[in-house]
Write an enzyme that holds these catalytic residues in place. Structure first.
Site, short mmCIF file in Angstrom:
data_model
loop_
_atom_site.label_atom_id
_atom_site.label_comp_id
_atom_site.label_asym_id
_atom_site.label_seq_id
_atom_site.Cartn_x
_atom_site.Cartn_y
_atom_site.Cartn_z
CG ASP A 115 -6.75 -3.17 -3.23
OD1 ASP A 115 -7.38 -2.35 -2.54
OD2 ASP A 115 -5.52 -3.36 -3.09
CG HIS B 1 -5.63 -2.54 0.53
ND1 HIS B 1 -4.94 -2.18 -0.61
CD2 HIS B 1 -5.09 -1.80 1.55
CE1 HIS B 1 -4.03 -1.26 -0.30
NE2 HIS B 1 -4.09 -1.03 0.99
CB SER C 69 -0.95 -0.04 1.20
OG SER C 69 -1.97 0.94 1.07
#
Length: 270
Positions: A223, A251, A98
């Protein structure tokens, strides 16, 4: 074992270092708003296979110091450089999830990949988390603005909502509370500051073109935070890169499909 590394006069970074006697090193950069503990299900397994796993808590998050400033990608990538230098790490695999993936991309460009022989970007917030006039593939700007406003008005509710969209597969109430606790460990000002970074000019289109090492891109097709289209853009922009879709992941792909995640990571490093 855990210890602190001083990176500025008044700022110390917490590092978790597992299997320190091994030369096969993986350095993990966590995503917002968590800590190194997000990689718990990698740390459970990879040291058994002969890997030294190092997880650092970025400034403002986890157990690290929480200064009021210093949350742009340049400063955060400089923190990574400081840790690598202090620990005298060489030929490492850098793994970024991320926002940690965005920091990894900036690190590779800004520090010319110092100490890194392979790169893994998982659900990376790059080359731009948000939509821009020339890049329609991110999330909407107002979604990030809502996160920032929520941080300042009701951070627990904001974190709860974010946790609800983090995973794709069913998670237990206990795991949900665990994820929520990791978010609360961060300071509210650092939580908001990093989110503001997403809205600014911290785009990574030029940076990804500077990456020279073999790169593995792992991305969940479900995601909702860093859309799968970002993984495709990274694959197109980074030479010598390979994109592996995770068909049953959101995610949190390192948990949603943890066996596959660990397998792909090990096979790439060997």
């Amino acid at each position: 074992m855990g210890y602190y590394i001083s990176i500025e006069e008044d700022v110390k970074i917490y590092v978790e270092d597992l299997n320190p006697g091994c030369n096969n090193v993986i350095l993990f950069l966590h995503g917002w708003p968590g800590s190194h503990e997000l990689f718990e299900y990698q740390f459970n397994q990879l040291p058994k296979l002969g890997f030294r796993c190092i997880g650092l808590d970025q400034r403002g998050f986890g157990k690290s110091d929480k200064p009021y400033s210093g949350y742009d990608y340049d400063r955060l990538s400089d923190d990574v450089r400081a840790v690598i230098e202090v620990l005298q790490l060489k030929n490492i695999t850098l793994v970024g999830h991320s926002t940690g993936g965005a920091i990894a991309v900036r690190y590779m460009a800004r520090h010319r990949g110092y100490g890194v022989s392979k790169l893994v970007l998982c659900a990376a917030a790059a080359p731009s988390l948000i939509q821009r006039p020339y890049f329609p593939y991110g999330i909407k700007r107002e979604d990030v603005e809502n996160i920032i406003n929520g941080t300042y008005t009701d951070r627990p509710a904001m974190l709860q909502n974010f946790g609800n969209m983090f995973f794709y597969q069913y998670i237990t109430e206990g795991l949900s509370k665990w994820f929520f606790r990791l978010g609360l460990q961060a300071a509210s000002w650092s939580t908001a500051a990093v989110a503001k970074t997403w809205l600014g000019e911290e785009k990574l289109f030029d940076d990804m073109c500077e990456i020279k090492v073999p790169t593995l891109i792992l991305h969940g097709i479900h995601d909702k935070v860093c859309l799968f289209s970002l993984g495709k853009a990274l694959n197109q922009g980074i030479r010598n890169s390979k994109l592996i879709p995770f068909e049953f992941s959101g995610h949190g792909l390192f948990y949603d499909e943890q066996d596959k995640f660990n397998k792909e990571l090990v096979e790439f490093i060997k």
